[in-house]
Design a protein around this motif. Structure first.
Motif, PDB file in Angstrom:
ATOM      1  N   SER A   1       6.204  -2.374   1.604  1.00 19.96           N
ATOM      2  CA  SER A   1       6.550  -1.111   2.249  1.00 19.96           C
ATOM      3  C   SER A   1       5.470  -0.069   2.016  1.00 19.96           C
ATOM      4  O   SER A   1       5.102   0.671   2.928  1.00 19.96           O
ATOM      5  N   HIS A   2       4.947  -0.003   0.779  1.00 15.08           N
ATOM      6  CA  HIS A   2       3.880   0.957   0.481  1.00 15.08           C
ATOM      7  C   HIS A   2       2.672   0.720   1.370  1.00 15.08           C
ATOM      8  O   HIS A   2       2.057   1.657   1.866  1.00 15.08           O
ATOM      9  N   ILE A   3       2.343  -0.562   1.571  1.00 17.19           N
ATOM     10  CA  ILE A   3       1.196  -0.898   2.421  1.00 17.19           C
ATOM     11  C   ILE A   3       1.490  -0.506   3.863  1.00 17.19           C
ATOM     12  O   ILE A   3       0.701   0.167   4.522  1.00 17.19           O
ATOM     13  N   LEU A   4       2.663  -0.910   4.337  1.00 19.60           N
ATOM     14  CA  LEU A   4       3.030  -0.668   5.730  1.00 19.60           C
ATOM     15  C   LEU A   4       3.085   0.824   6.045  1.00 19.60           C
ATOM     16  O   LEU A   4       2.677   1.256   7.120  1.00 19.60           O
TER      17      LEU A   4
ATOM     18  N   VAL B   1      -1.756  -6.664  -3.512  1.00 19.15           N
ATOM     19  CA  VAL B   1      -0.560  -6.516  -4.328  1.00 19.15           C
ATOM     20  C   VAL B   1      -0.847  -7.204  -5.657  1.00 19.15           C
ATOM     21  O   VAL B   1      -1.334  -8.328  -5.680  1.00 19.15           O
ATOM     22  N   ALA B   2      -0.570  -6.495  -6.763  1.00 21.78           N
ATOM     23  CA  ALA B   2      -0.793  -7.075  -8.086  1.00 21.78           C
ATOM     24  C   ALA B   2       0.527  -7.102  -8.840  1.00 21.78           C
ATOM     25  O   ALA B   2       1.312  -6.171  -8.751  1.00 21.78           O
TER      26      ALA B   2
ATOM     27  N   PHE C   1       2.011  -3.423  -8.532  1.00 20.01           N
ATOM     28  CA  PHE C   1       1.520  -2.316  -7.717  1.00 20.01           C
ATOM     29  C   PHE C   1       0.873  -2.814  -6.443  1.00 20.01           C
ATOM     30  O   PHE C   1       0.491  -3.985  -6.336  1.00 20.01           O
ATOM     31  N   ALA C   2       0.774  -1.900  -5.466  1.00 23.32           N
ATOM     32  CA  ALA C   2       0.010  -2.158  -4.249  1.00 23.32           C
ATOM     33  C   ALA C   2      -1.116  -1.144  -4.209  1.00 23.32           C
ATOM     34  O   ALA C   2      -0.949  -0.004  -4.635  1.00 23.32           O
ATOM     35  N   ALA C   3      -2.291  -1.562  -3.748  1.00 24.39           N
ATOM     36  CA  ALA C   3      -3.427  -0.652  -3.648  1.00 24.39           C
ATOM     37  C   ALA C   3      -4.167  -0.938  -2.354  1.00 24.39           C
ATOM     38  O   ALA C   3      -3.973  -1.977  -1.731  1.00 24.39           O
TER      39      ALA C   3
END
Lengths: 361, 211
Positions: free
Chosen positions: A184-187, A160-161, A149-151
């Motif tokens: 991508s989720h972060i960006l 990122v974990a 996951f990303a948080a």
């Protein structure tokens, strides 16, 4: 795979869904307005019907009353805003906090573990390909299933974990595809967007809670028998009016709030699914390796992606694959089904049995 | 209830505005849009310029890593001197070509020189990898695996840096050429950018190889 086109499609769909979300909120506010009007009219009507020389005020004579509409919309807006801000303040934990909550261990740059060293290299490579700085990397030692996951609410705060199972079982290129997906989720600010929706939905829910509160007050009044004297008189009519007001308004708020919340949740899940398609396409853009992305998804099909941690449902939207089983799986699923995701990347994918990863020193 | 319909009120309001004010309003919108386009193009241009600098950084890292690799392999590959020497030669040539490009990135012939040197280096490394495959002791040694992971990663980084550069050039060029930005981009001084082309197939193969 035409990943740029796929990305545009996902972004356009997100836009339409967000408009739908706004409409759902407006619809809820409209429902509250009608509930208020209904409650007031019925409350007034009781003295009218018993011919106590009270006329229906012109303000309530028709269903459309702009002043009342303004007040109810402002009232709903204020309540939703306050509840949303409150929820945002409790939800908006930084990336590292979320990672620690899920049992993550920070991977330091001087790690001697070969796979962790490789993971750090993979992350740096994706950081170059995507143009954002490397986030902190965590490993979920207790999670043996394959997931990541990303948080975090911003690029600076992002983490990122990767689950221990993922670190063990993905070959280098598949692990890179997964990391690219998280980038991508972060960006694209997906975590932040999702938290905003959650906060607003809590505001909608607050309307239903308010309605429940009114109904409870009503029950208490009824139970204590304070509706008025035994004779037909002013007090009793007023009592009935109050019951009618509380009851109808309370009921109306519960219905409007619950229906609004239900549809809002549906839309939120749909948005999450579109962002997953976007992340898959962006990962292929970064790695230029559609096969690796498809193989990574295929590997999860064979194994589980379910997360043991009890906090999984809180951040279910941020995982790479579905992290928990839900009853209304398809409606409220945060991720599209794996075959659909694979077909979007490689339309004629053959779904081979995933090759076991070679043991590394 | 309102005495007149909202639409009638709006109409009478609009009719009352003098034409000069409307013209000013339209002009203001055009200028505002121009500012938005300008800022967007500046952002995209800076992005691809930064991406270009990244390529150079990653190339240097790779050149620094290769001598280590060769040293580690030397002890095992006593009879493969030629293979190792060709790697060092190709690496040195690439270092010189990269320095020339860094000081003059706009010169197409200098860039072409670099791409040639890079493809030679890739070829030499590829031959070395094939050689290492037939020495299981060397292949299994921890030093070698770690070093080869580092080398793989560095090559990937060069490749991703070039890709990121090309992606950002594409974003910039598209933004520059679409309507209505295309009307203003020439006037505002935004020229089309060049893609960093990989023409040699051998070069492409050398990257993203797993040990």
């Amino acid at each position: 795979m035409n990943f740029f086109a796929a990305q545009t499609r996902a972004r356009n769909r997100t836009g339409r869904l967000l408009i739908l979300f706004a409409l759902a909120v407006l619809g809820t506010a409209t429902g509250v307005y009608f509930a208020l009007m209904l409650a007031l009219r019925e409350a007034i009507r009781i003295p009218v019907d018993t011919a106590r020389h009270v006329d229906m005020p012109p303000a309530l004579a028709q269903w459309w009353n702009p002043e009342m509409a303004l007040y109810s919309f402002l009232g709903v807006g204020l309540l939703v805003a306050i509840a949303s801000i409150y929820k945002w303040s409790t939800l908006g934990a930084g990336g590292p906090a979320v990672a620690k909550m899920m049992g993550g261990r920070l991977v330091t740059p001087n790690t001697t573990e070969y796979r962790e060293r490789q993971l750090l290299n993979i992350v740096e490579e994706m950081s170059i390909a995507s143009g954002i700085p490397s986030p902190q990397i965590y490993v979920l030692d207790e999670e043996l299933s394959i997931n990541a996951f990303a948080a975090g609410l911003s690029v600076q705060d992002a983490v990122v974990a990767v689950s221990a199972g993922a670190l063990r079982e993905f070959p280098r290129d598949e692990l890179q595809a997964v990391v690219g997906h998280e980038f991508s989720h972060i960006l694209n600010g997906d975590m932040r967007r999702n938290l905003k929706l959650t906060a607003v939905l809590f505001g909608i829910l607050a309307l239903a809670i308010l309605g429940q509160f009114l109904l409870r007050v009503l029950l208490r009044i009824l139970a204590s028998g304070q509706t008025g004297g035994s004779r037909r008189d002013n007090k009793k009519d007023n009592g009935l009016a109050v019951i009618s007001l509380l009851g109808l308004l309370g009921l109306g708020l519960v219905v409007a709030g619950s229906v609004g919340f239900f549809f809002g949740r549906l839309i939120q899940a749909a948005v999450s699914r579109q962002r997953e398609y976007l992340a898959d396409a962006s990962s292929v853009q970064f790695t230029r390796n559609p096969r690796a992305m498809a193989d990574a998804l295929n590997r999860i099909r064979a194994r589980s992606s379910l997360i043991r941690s009890p906090h999984a449902s809180e951040i279910s939207h941020f995982f790479f694959a579905q992290s928990f089983d839900s009853l209304f799986a398809s409606l409220f699923a945060t991720h599209p089904p794996l075959p659909a995701r694979i077909q979007a990347i490689i339309p004629g994918y053959d779904f081979p049995k995933p090759a076991p990863t070679r043991a590394k020193p | 209830m309102l005495s007149t319909s909202p639409l009638a009120t709006l109409k009478s309001f609009l009719v009352a505005i003098p034409p000069s004010v409307i013209a000013l309003g339209v002009a203001a919108i055009v200028v505002l849009y121009g500012v938005v386009i300008y800022n967007r193009l500046v952002g995209l241009r800076n992005q691809f310029k930064n991406a270009y600098a990244q390529i150079d950084v990653q190339l240097k890292r790779r050149y620094d890593l290769i001598p280590n690799l060769v040293e580690t392999a030397k002890a095992y590959l006593k009879h493969e001197r030629e293979t190792l020497e060709s790697v060092i030669k190709a690496r040195n040539a690439a270092v010189i070509a990269a320095q020339a490009t860094a000081s003059n990135p706009a010169d197409a012939s200098v860039v072409r020189n670099l791409l040639n040197a890079e493809s030679n280096l890739a070829g030499a490394l590829s031959r070395m990898r094939v050689t290492v495959e037939s020495y299981p002791d060397l292949k299994a040694s921890q030093n070698m695996t770690q070093l080869s992971e580092e080398l793989t990663s560095t090559e990937n980084k060069v490749s991703f840096a070039r890709q990121a550069y090309n992606d950002s050039v594409q974003s910039y060029n598209t933004a520059r050429e679409t309507f209505p930005a295309v009307l203003l981009s020439g006037i505002l001084g935004f020229r089309p950018a060049e893609l960093f082309q990989v023409t040699n197939a051998v070069e492409k193969e050398a990257v993203k190889v797993q040990f």
